[in-house]
Write a protein that holds these residues in place. Sequence first.
Motif, PDB file in Angstrom:
ATOM      1  N   THR A   1      -3.221 -51.778   7.714  1.00  0.00           N
ATOM      2  CA  THR A   1      -2.188 -52.506   8.456  1.00  0.00           C
ATOM      3  C   THR A   1      -1.051 -52.966   7.548  1.00  0.00           C
ATOM      4  N   THR A   2      -1.377 -53.421   6.353  1.00  0.00           N
ATOM      5  CA  THR A   2      -0.355 -53.959   5.455  1.00  0.00           C
ATOM      6  C   THR A   2       0.544 -52.881   4.893  1.00  0.00           C
ATOM      7  N   TYR A   3      -0.035 -51.745   4.555  1.00  0.00           N
ATOM      8  CA  TYR A   3       0.728 -50.700   3.873  1.00  0.00           C
ATOM      9  C   TYR A   3       1.178 -49.567   4.780  1.00  0.00           C
ATOM     10  N   ARG A   4       0.997 -49.746   6.100  1.00  0.00           N
ATOM     11  CA  ARG A   4       1.504 -48.762   7.057  1.00  0.00           C
ATOM     12  C   ARG A   4       3.011 -48.622   6.866  1.00  0.00           C
ATOM     13  N   ASN A   5       3.505 -47.402   6.850  1.00  0.00           N
ATOM     14  CA  ASN A   5       4.923 -47.071   6.643  1.00  0.00           C
ATOM     15  C   ASN A   5       5.421 -47.357   5.226  1.00  0.00           C
ATOM     16  N   ILE A   6       4.489 -47.715   4.322  1.00  0.00           N
ATOM     17  CA  ILE A   6       4.833 -47.897   2.907  1.00  0.00           C
ATOM     18  C   ILE A   6       4.121 -46.827   2.086  1.00  0.00           C
TER      19      ILE A   6
ATOM     20  N   ASP B   1       0.419 -42.168   5.521  1.00  0.00           N
ATOM     21  CA  ASP B   1      -0.706 -42.300   6.450  1.00  0.00           C
ATOM     22  C   ASP B   1      -1.912 -41.484   6.000  1.00  0.00           C
ATOM     23  N   GLU B   2      -1.660 -40.321   5.437  1.00  0.00           N
ATOM     24  CA  GLU B   2      -2.745 -39.453   4.976  1.00  0.00           C
ATOM     25  C   GLU B   2      -3.638 -40.183   3.966  1.00  0.00           C
ATOM     26  N   PHE B   3      -3.027 -40.907   3.045  1.00  0.00           N
ATOM     27  CA  PHE B   3      -3.791 -41.668   2.056  1.00  0.00           C
ATOM     28  C   PHE B   3      -4.592 -42.775   2.732  1.00  0.00           C
ATOM     29  N   LEU B   4      -3.937 -43.518   3.624  1.00  0.00           N
ATOM     30  CA  LEU B   4      -4.601 -44.643   4.288  1.00  0.00           C
ATOM     31  C   LEU B   4      -5.772 -44.183   5.151  1.00  0.00           C
ATOM     32  N   GLU B   5      -5.622 -43.037   5.799  1.00  0.00           N
ATOM     33  CA  GLU B   5      -6.703 -42.525   6.643  1.00  0.00           C
ATOM     34  C   GLU B   5      -7.904 -42.056   5.831  1.00  0.00           C
TER      35      GLU B   5
END
Length: 104
Positions: free
Chosen positions: A24-29, A32-36
């Motif tokens: 949530t914090t780093y969305r659009n920073i 997305d591939e990394f966060l997922e």
Amino acid sequence: MIIRESKISDAKGIAKVHVDCWRTTYRNIIPDEFLEKLSYEQRTALWIKNLFKDDNYVFVAENNLGEVIGFADGGKRETNTVENSADLTSIYILEQYQGLGIGR
């Protein structure tokens, strides 16, 4: 709301908060591939190791259902030469609980 010292059994809840907060914090920073690709299982293993460290102090915040909704950890870094002090390493609180004063 309860804030208490963590136990090994909290590792899974801490890992969930850690991963969800990154997402949530780093969305659009961060892409997305990394966060997922962040893994609850991998973070659980990391937190089990962290919770066993003698010089690491971890506290959790629980909601009224006993679920971990935040955590903070810290200890004394080698570069900290201030007597009787410690360093806050991280503090994470699920997005829906932010702004309620839990981190105070």
